[in-house]
Write a protein that holds these residues in place. Structure first.
Motif: not given
Ligand code: TK8
Length: 335
Positions: A200-202, A208-209, A225-227
């Motif tokens: 789901a993130l990809e 986010g999560q 994820q970046k941050y």
């Protein structure tokens, strides 16, 4: 001859009660499922538990530690335990709330301020009481493990204030407390099983999560994820559970082996998790994530905003349990 027979009987009883005998253990295969990858704090502790059980039963009871949600997501495995199709698992208490509403008390935002408080409350009388609510639902809770303090990651921006969450599509655990909490904070909260989270993130189905540092590392969320925002907004326990159907077929000696190994695994898991967490932030930065701390003033704004959610949790878990947990936290904080 009478005296001799009596003596023999006494010796036999002594041997039987003093130490479990080989005949107390039947050959058994125990499928112990978990959601994270093999190389995670969850996987290491599952293998530790497996070794302890094999040692204590002279190899009669074989525990197969099966990770990666290969046996299913947390909620799917719970159903398998209840039905007797799977013997054991470890997963989030949060995913048990649908079965046992009292479990929601551990999802209270900012409940514990450090792990010492968490250990004292979870391992104390109220932790036991909440754990015991699983039994009528078809599962036996053995011990709590540490998942850890949860932190936010996303691809939109560093979360420096509550308003930064406004347009973030955030995956949360399948649980109303998490859903309501993040909705209250303004995020677009979407419940999803952990087993579907990486994809789901990809695919950017979500932005986010939130999970502890250890999981961000072991599940390689840094790749998608970046941050990362250090928010420590809630402490998550994991809980080791056994199928009640299967448990009822075990001898007292077998039950004791599982209980004792579970306690040993708890000590191992918490130590290992804390050691990993202590160096995780540096590792996460080295993997390229941009890290910021949620300012204390913002954390307390969030806490105020969540007061309404807390009232709902008290209702869900019952005022008695809520008050007992609050009192136990207060007591742990005082020592
Ligand atoms: C693993 C999950 C995970 C939890 C989540 O199966 O779902 O985000 O933190 O640890 O239980």
């Amino acid at each position: 001859p009478f005296a001799l027979a009596g003596l023999m009987a006494a010796v036999t009883t002594l041997a039987a009660t003093g130490q479990a005998m080989a005949q107390d253990f039947k050959p058994r295969i125990v499928r112990f499922g978990y959601g994270l990858v093999d190389e995670s704090n969850q996987g290491r502790a599952a293998r530790f538990f497996a070794k302890e059980v094999e040692k204590a039963t002279g190899g009669k009871m074989k525990v197969r530690a099966i990770g990666n949600a290969s046996l299913g997501s947390d909620t799917q495995m719970q159903q398998a335990l209840i039905g007797g199709a799977q013997e054991m698992m470890v997963g989030s208490t949060a995913t048990l709330v649908g079965l046992s509403p009292e479990m929601a008390v551990w999802d209270t935002p900012f409940l514990f301020s450090n792990v010492k408080e968490a250990d004292a409350v979870l391992d104390g009388p109220v932790g036991e009481k909440v754990k015991a609510t699983l039994e009528p639902k078809g599962m036996v809770g053995l011990v709590y493990w540490e998942n850890g303090f949860r932190n936010l990651t996303n691809n939109k921006r560093p979360i420096a204030k509550m308003e930064d969450l406004a347009d973030v599509k955030l995956r949360v655990m399948q649980n109303n407390v998490f859903l309501d909490s993040f909705k209250a904070l303004g995020a677009n909260a979407v419940p999803l099983p952990f087993s579907e989270l990486f994809t789901a993130l990809e695919t950017r189905a979500v932005d986010g999560q939130e999970n502890p540092f250890n999981t961000v590392l072991s599940s390689k969320f840094y790749e998608v994820q970046k941050y990362l925002t250090v928010s420590n907004h809630v402490y998550s326990p994991w809980i080791v559970t056994v199928s009640k159907k299967w448990w009822d077929t075990l001898s007292p000696a077998e039950k004791k082996v599982l209980q004792d190994a579970a306690v040993k695994s708890r000590e191992f898991e918490r130590k290992d998790t804390r050691e990993e967490a202590a160096k995780a932030l540096a590792d996460i930065k080295a993997k390229g994530m941009q890290v910021n701390e949620l300012p204390a003033a913002e954390a307390s704004r969030m806490r105020d905003k969540l007061a309404a959610v807390n009232a709902g949790i008290a209702k869900t878990v019952g005022q008695g349990t809520w008050d007992e947990v609050q009192a136990a936290v207060k007591q742990a904080r005082a020592v």
